[in-house]
Write a protein that holds these residues in place. Structure first.
Motif, PDB file in Angstrom:
ATOM      1  N   ARG A 143       0.823  -1.202   0.000  1.00 13.90           N
ATOM      2  CA  ARG A 143       0.000   0.000   0.000  1.00 13.90           C
ATOM      3  C   ARG A 143       0.862   1.260   0.000  1.00 13.90           C
ATOM      4  O   ARG A 143       0.605   2.209  -0.761  1.00 13.90           O
ATOM      5  CB  ARG A 143      -0.915  -0.024   1.231  1.00 13.90           C
ATOM      6  CG  ARG A 143      -1.996   1.016   1.242  1.00 13.90           C
ATOM      7  CD  ARG A 143      -3.057   0.668   2.279  1.00 13.90           C
ATOM      8  NE  ARG A 143      -2.564   0.784   3.633  1.00 13.90           N
ATOM      9  CZ  ARG A 143      -2.567   1.925   4.328  1.00 13.90           C
ATOM     10  NH1 ARG A 143      -3.033   3.022   3.763  1.00 13.90           N
ATOM     11  NH2 ARG A 143      -2.130   1.960   5.564  1.00 13.90           N
ATOM     12  N   VAL A 144       1.896   1.258   0.822  1.00 13.53           N
ATOM     13  CA  VAL A 144       2.795   2.410   0.872  1.00 13.53           C
ATOM     14  C   VAL A 144       3.566   2.540  -0.437  1.00 13.53           C
ATOM     15  O   VAL A 144       3.749   3.643  -0.966  1.00 13.53           O
ATOM     16  CB  VAL A 144       3.754   2.279   2.072  1.00 13.53           C
ATOM     17  CG1 VAL A 144       4.832   3.354   2.018  1.00 13.53           C
ATOM     18  CG2 VAL A 144       2.980   2.371   3.384  1.00 13.53           C
ATOM     19  N   ALA A 145       4.009   1.396  -0.982  1.00 13.00           N
ATOM     20  CA  ALA A 145       4.760   1.437  -2.241  1.00 13.00           C
ATOM     21  C   ALA A 145       3.910   2.026  -3.364  1.00 13.00           C
ATOM     22  O   ALA A 145       4.384   2.843  -4.162  1.00 13.00           O
ATOM     23  CB  ALA A 145       5.223   0.030  -2.605  1.00 13.00           C
ATOM     24  N   LEU A 146       2.644   1.632  -3.446  1.00 13.63           N
ATOM     25  CA  LEU A 146       1.762   2.149  -4.491  1.00 13.63           C
ATOM     26  C   LEU A 146       1.474   3.633  -4.282  1.00 13.63           C
ATOM     27  O   LEU A 146       1.502   4.424  -5.231  1.00 13.63           O
ATOM     28  CB  LEU A 146       0.444   1.367  -4.493  1.00 13.63           C
ATOM     29  CG  LEU A 146       0.504  -0.059  -5.038  1.00 13.63           C
ATOM     30  CD1 LEU A 146      -0.771  -0.813  -4.680  1.00 13.63           C
ATOM     31  CD2 LEU A 146       0.682  -0.044  -6.554  1.00 13.63           C
ATOM     32  N   GLU A 147       1.190   4.018  -3.050  1.00  9.69           N
ATOM     33  CA  GLU A 147       0.813   5.400  -2.765  1.00  9.69           C
ATOM     34  C   GLU A 147       1.967   6.364  -3.002  1.00  9.69           C
ATOM     35  O   GLU A 147       1.764   7.481  -3.473  1.00  9.69           O
ATOM     36  CB  GLU A 147       0.339   5.510  -1.311  1.00  9.69           C
ATOM     37  CG  GLU A 147      -0.295   6.825  -0.952  1.00  9.69           C
ATOM     38  CD  GLU A 147      -1.715   6.948  -1.471  1.00  9.69           C
ATOM     39  OE1 GLU A 147      -2.209   8.084  -1.545  1.00  9.69           O
ATOM     40  OE2 GLU A 147      -2.326   5.912  -1.801  1.00  9.69           O
ATOM     41  N   CYS A 148       3.173   5.925  -2.666  1.00  9.07           N
ATOM     42  CA  CYS A 148       4.338   6.813  -2.751  1.00  9.07           C
ATOM     43  C   CYS A 148       5.191   6.562  -3.992  1.00  9.07           C
ATOM     44  O   CYS A 148       6.273   7.129  -4.120  1.00  9.07           O
ATOM     45  CB  CYS A 148       5.191   6.657  -1.495  1.00  9.07           C
ATOM     46  SG  CYS A 148       4.308   7.081   0.023  1.00  9.07           S
ATOM     47  N   SER A 149       4.697   5.687  -4.898  1.00 11.12           N
ATOM     48  CA  SER A 149       5.429   5.387  -6.152  1.00 11.12           C
ATOM     49  C   SER A 149       6.852   4.914  -5.879  1.00 11.12           C
ATOM     50  O   SER A 149       7.812   5.350  -6.507  1.00 11.12           O
ATOM     51  CB  SER A 149       5.448   6.627  -7.058  1.00 11.12           C
ATOM     52  OG  SER A 149       4.144   7.054  -7.366  1.00 11.12           O
TER      53      SER A 149
END
Length: 960
Positions: free
Chosen positions: A18-24
């Protein structure tokens, strides 16, 4: 998913993804620390540091309760995500290969469960939203059919790999967020995990309660076969069978498990043969009985206090509908002493179940799952759609106008009076914008930065902290926005409070004691109308009006006779319709039934007295009707699908998705019907009746396999109206084009002047002001004053001023067009990073040590007091909690309460009323405990009941 993350638990993989997707951030660059922090706060701090190093703001944290449950069996924990169109400038060209969608995962949250989630584990399912195609970028609109097919193929035929698992789509439904303009309509796609990095070969079907990290592999067809067996249902149309999957994913509460011998199949009650017909209609479509001991057991499992409800809406095995408590005196037909039994009629059974459940049942298939039940009734509103029907059938316009005037004055004066007293305003806000469901979902009040995320909870928070709209600009602006929105809703929705009316489940008389045209209606508590002298526990010997929404035909409101039957005395807070005659009363009300439909019941003499029933329009046989409108029907049966399980499953799901995502014409036709009736100022012309019958067919078009194309619609529309009617004046909000239509009259001659006067009065009583609140800046001023003789302390406070100036600058230059949540989150993080200057000073050292130990430490309060004096707008978003604490401490008395207790609070009507009397008169008034008082004088705003998928007068947006 990197191998290192595959060894982590699912919830850890989810949060990191989730963090990887949100923060690219490429997920390969997110290697989990060793060992992985057990505590969520530690793991989140690690993720925050990674984001900060890249200049990114982390997304919203997951719900603490959800994370706790995810560490167990994931019970009631929802995995959700969103797809949105990739509208980057580069992607709008026709030559690049960028993805069509952007994907994000939402924070873990706690939600009610459903049958499939309970049986196979919530962690094996994820629900992902798909945007409606009205927002489709231009480049993909060139060939809509090709684009649609590519999306269908990708969704249904693909094996989607993420979170270390392999997922397949199996169901979708349309979702309209009612009453929330900040969210958009969307489709919800349900996915099932068939395999994964932590799966293994196991039993088929898997045992219930498998550990989250040790699931058995299972193909999608095997999961669907567990729910709805193919062989006994192969004669069903594919579209209808697909629609039955809704029973598997609808949110319910699991209650009583029935034994096979306690489940009794009974035939439907059939009506008389109508003149000129050989057909006998089902008179109790969708409802049946349940034993009193079983009903009491269900009520206890649902933690229902007080009397046992008279009816429960639910599902069991392949059946759905409404089950009423058995009102008869006959002995229970059970084989043991516990007295549990439940009847299932043919009309309730939507598909045949597994034969093995007759002697060795799977408990999850023979459990009755409840999604609602009858409750004490309260006064309701007259819905917008019913007004033209009432006038058409004889209710004088002056009656409706008078009620609107009285209701508007009552509601709006209630708002204006409450603004003078914070306690009364808190109660009014609760009644008008209840937030109980939101608090349950979030296990408390959800915050965005330093303030609650929703405006309703922001108002509650300001009032609970001691602020007043007369002196606090932020709260004043919230109150103004609330008043504007409330008045706008009153004008647009035109819900007129009628004290002698309510909404109730309708049931079919199980004993056959009611004659045709009679109804039985009793209340569990005394029903009081504050605007009249009515006060009773039953209706007897009077005429009443009944209606079901949506309503389009003059016959969709019927006048019937209310009589009290002692044999039905146990059925309270529900209205019982007769089973005699040739047509069920529910069917006359816009084609309703008894599987959970609520009907509007009105016994106000001014509305009932002059009303005359309209006959139900005669309709041609179904096939002739379809041909008349140009509707084709997909009749493919399950038996026509391939024999291979995987191929059969894929084609079955594909046909279901294809039907749901087809050209949805219901909304277009509904809007045209409203304009057509407005132009002719009649709902009873042949064209209006034809359109209303068409709407009835389109309501369940996907389930019935009906295909009504845009070309067919244009062809039919030209038959009844070569020219497209103009939008009504009340929709355009244009007085200059108003007509004599009753809605125009009510909007422009009654509602608009009243509302305009109220908003003018609001501005006069609460003018905009920018004065500083002395209670909030006092701490900062005192520290500044005391530092005049202390150079080191002056340096610390000067540095604090510089840091706060940086927050103000950040807020000012941050692009206003960007995501507001991101803006607040970044500012909030920066503000909380402000710490005391590293200097050798005993007071400053104590500030530093205590800074993060408590949310109300001296440093945090000082920091908040400093920023509110300089940057008012950003101050609330970054330091709202501390500012509330400062205000409460200055009030001279306040009470601290933990979150779970606070979330359960609601204002007490009796206390507020007596306190208001005391405030106005100066006399102490003792508060009494009055059971049921919260029902008195409250109106229920009902936007929809029945089977329509969206808000009344609106329909789902088509895929395009």
């Amino acid at each position: 998913m990197p191998e290192g993350l595959n060894r982590c638990s699912l919830q850890v993989r989810y949060e990191i993804s989730r963090v990887a997707l949100e923060c690219s951030i490429p997920i390969n660059e997110l290697s989990a620390p060793s060992p992985i922090p057990d505590e969520y706060g530690e793991m989140w701090s690690w993720l925050q540091r990674i984001c900060q190093r890249r200049g990114k703001s982390p997304p919203e944290r997951s719900n603490a309760k959800a994370w706790e449950l995810a560490n167990g069996q994931f019970e009631n924990v929802a995995l959700t995500g969103d797809l949105s169109f990739n509208t980057s400038k580069r992607n709008l060209s026709s030559t690049n290969d960028d993805p069509i969608f952007l994907f994000r995962l939402n924070p873990l949250k706690v939600e009610s469960s459903c049958r499939l989630f309970r049986r196979f584990g919530s962690d094996r399912f994820i629900v992902i939203s798909l945007p409606v195609m009205s927002s489709l970028p231009t480049r993909w609109k060139v060939d809509r059919n090709a684009f649609r097919e590519s999306i269908l193929n990708w969704l249904v035929k693909g094996r989607h790999k993420f979170l270390g698992r392999e997922w397949k789509a199996f169901y979708l439904k349309y979702s309209k967020r009612k009453g929330d303009s900040s969210t958009t309509n969307k489709w919800l796609i349900y996915f099932f995990a068939i395999d994964g990095c932590d799966f293994h070969e196991g039993t088929k079907p898997p045992a219930k309660g498998e550990p989250v990290g040790k699931h058995s592999r299972m193909e999608l067809g095997e999961m669907l076969e567990w729910f709805m067996p193919f062989t006994p249902n192969q004669g069903k149309p594919c579209c209808k069978a697909f629609a039955r999957l809704q029973l598997a994913v609808s949110q319910t509460r699991s209650t009583l498990v029935f034994r096979p011998e306690e489940i009794i199949r009974v035939p439907d009650i059939l009506g008389d043969t109508a003149a000129g017909s050989t057909e006998r209609k089902v008179m109790n479509d969708g409802c049946s009985r349940i034993s009193r001991p079983a009903a009491r057991a269900i009520a206890e499992m649902l933690c229902i206090s007080g009397a046992t409800p008279s009816a429960f809406q639910g599902r069991i095995a392949g059946a759905k509908g409404l089950w009423m408590v058995d009102p008869s005196e006959d002995p229970s037909p059970t084989v043991d002493n516990r007295g549990f039994w439940i009847e299932i009629t043919d009309s309730q059974l939507k598909f045949e179940g597994h034969s093995i459940d007759l002697y060795q049942p799977d408990n999850d298939r023979v459990t009755i799952e409840i999604n609602s039940w009858s409750q004490p009734l309260k006064a309701a509103s007259l819905n917008f759609q019913l007004i033209p029907i009432l006038e058409c059938q004889g209710v004088p316009r002056d009656v409706i106008k008078k009620r609107l005037e009285e209701d508007l004055k009552s509601r709006i004066s209630g708002l204006m009076e409450s603004l003078e007293d914070p306690v009364a305003f808190r109660k009014w806000n609760h009644d008008a914008n209840g937030s109980a469901n939101e608090r349950l979902r979030n296990q408390g009040v959800q915050f965005l930065g330093g303030l609650p995320a929703s405006e309703t909870e922001q108002i509650n928070w300001f009032l609970e902290s001691g602020f007043d709209p007369g002196t606090c600009a932020f709260l004043r602006n919230l109150a103004w926005k609330l008043a504007m929105g409330y008045c706008d809703r009153l004008k647009k929705k035109m819900h007129i409070g009628v004290g002698q009316s309510t909404y109730a489940f309708c049931l079919a008389d199980p004993l056959g004691v009611l004659e045709e045209g009679e109804v039985h209606f009793g209340f569990s508590t005394t029903f009081r109308d504050p605007g009249s002298s009515f006060e009773d526990t039953m209706l007897h010997g009077i005429d009443v009006l009944v209606a079901r929404l949506p309503a389009a035909l003059p016959s969709d409101v019927q006048k019937v006779r209310a009589v009290f039957k002692p044999e039905l005395r146990l059925l309270k807070d529900v209205i019982v319709f007769s089973t005699k005659g040739s047509t069920p009363l529910a069917d006359k009300l816009s084609g309703g039934d008894y599987d959970g439909d609520r009907v509007w019941v009105c016994w106000d003499p001014e509305f009932v007295r002059d009303f005359e029933n309209a006959p139900v329009p005669e309709q041609k046989p179904l096939q002739q009707r379809l041909e008349y409108y140009g509707i084709s029907q997909d009749k493919l049966r399950l038996a026509d699908l391939p024999k291979d399980l995987d191929e059969r499953t894929t084609q079955f799901i594909y046909r279901g998705f294809q039907a749901e995502l087809g050209e949805g014409m219901l909304g277009i036709c509904t809007q045209f019907h409203e304009k057509f009736c407005y132009r002719d100022n009649s709902i009873n012309t042949p064209g209006a009746v034809d359109l209303a019958i068409l709407l009835g067919l389109l309501v369940d078009s996907a389930k019935q396999g009906y295909v009504f194309s845009e070309d067919s619609w244009i062809c039919f529309r030209r038959k009844i109206s070569p020219q497209v009617p103009l939008k009504p004046a009340y929709q355009e909000n244009d007085e200059s084009i108003q007509t004599d239509h009753i809605i125009d009259h009510l909007v422009f001659q009654v509602a608009k002047p009243t509302v305009d006067n109220v908003l003018t009065e609001f501005n006069a009583r609460f003018p905009e002001q920018n004065t500083r609140d002395g209670d909030l800046v006092r701490l900062w001023r005192e520290e500044k004053e005391s530092s005049k003789q202390d150079k080191k302390l002056q340096r610390v406070l000067s540095r604090l001023e510089e840091d706060i100036r940086g927050i103000g600058d950040f807020w000012a230059i941050y692009p206003r067009s960007s995501n507001f949540t991101d803006r607040v989150s970044r500012a909030y993080t920066k503000f909380n990073d402000i710490m005391p200057m590293d200097i050798d000073h005993p007071l400053v050292r104590r500030w530093s040590e205590d800074a993060n130990r408590s949310p109300v430490s001296h440093w945090r309060l000082l920091r908040a007091s400093a920023i509110i004096g300089k940057y008012t707008k950003v101050a609330w978003w970054v330091a709202g909690r501390e500012l509330g604490q400062l205000k409460a401490m200055a009030s001279g008395g306040f009470h601290m309460v933990v979150t779970p207790i606070h979330a359960s609070y609601k204002p007490d009507s009796n206390y507020v009323r007596k306190a208001n009397i005391g405030r106005l008169t100066g006399v102490d008034v003792e508060v009494e405990s009055v059971m049921g008082d919260e029902w008195e004088g409250e109106f229920e705003s009902v936007f929809e009941y029945g089977d329509w998928p969206d808000e009344v007068c609106e329909a789902r947006e088509p895929f395009w």
